[in-house]
Design an enzyme around this catalytic site. Structure first.
Site, PDB file in Angstrom:
ATOM      1  N   CYS A  43       0.819  -1.214   0.000  1.00 43.63           N
ATOM      2  CA  CYS A  43       0.000   0.000   0.000  1.00 43.63           C
ATOM      3  C   CYS A  43       0.854   1.266   0.000  1.00 43.63           C
ATOM      4  CB  CYS A  43      -0.907   0.023   1.226  1.00 43.63           C
ATOM      5  SG  CYS A  43       0.043  -0.026   2.748  1.00 43.63           S
TER       6      CYS A  43
ATOM      7  N   CYS B  37      -1.687  -4.855   8.197  1.00 44.45           N
ATOM      8  CA  CYS B  37      -1.302  -3.507   8.615  1.00 44.45           C
ATOM      9  C   CYS B  37      -0.586  -3.537   9.960  1.00 44.45           C
ATOM     10  CB  CYS B  37      -2.525  -2.607   8.697  1.00 44.45           C
ATOM     11  SG  CYS B  37      -3.471  -2.554   7.175  1.00 44.45           S
TER      12      CYS B  37
END
Ligand code: FES
Length: 124
Positions: free
Chosen positions: A35, A104
């Site tokens: 990302c 994440c």
């Protein structure tokens, strides 16, 4: 729409321990290639115990929240104890993350492990 726990929202909206730590003894920096988000973690270390932690994270809500809770989890731990903190521990401390967002929490755990490795390399 992604549903976050109350704890994630709290740490996202009121992140703890953000910013630089000018006298840091160690720094870890990790990016998520998937990302483009990234985290920088600074530690103060005294006699192998983490006494302070601060972070700077460019990232999603989960990246900010995991960075924030990680600083709280790391302080007071010895370096060996801190190395045992996993991404699952980080997510669990936030009452879980949505499955899509589990990666994440890598940022925080990996940045911590890297900071400790850097510290040990510099000392040896
Ligand atoms: Fe990049 Fe969460 S989407 S760390």
């Amino acid at each position: 729409k992604i549903m976050y726990s109350d704890k994630v929202m709290d740490h996202f909206l009121n992140p703890r321990n953000t910013g630089d730590l000018p006298e840091a003894d160690a720094m870890g920096e990790i990016g998520n290639p998937a990302c483009g988000d990234m985290m920088r973690l600074f530690l103060k270390i005294e006699k192998d115990v983490i006494t302070q932690a601060r972070f700077k994270t460019f990232g999603c809500a989960a990246a900010i929240a995991t960075s924030s809770i990680l600083t709280e989890m790391a302080v007071g731990k010895t370096l060996d104890e801190a190395l045992l903190i996993s991404k699952e521990d980080v997510a669990a401390a936030l009452d879980g993350l949505p499955p899509k967002k589990m990666d994440c929490s890598n940022l925080a755990a990996d940045a911590l492990h890297q900071a400790i490795q850097n510290y040990r390399l510099n000392k040896s």
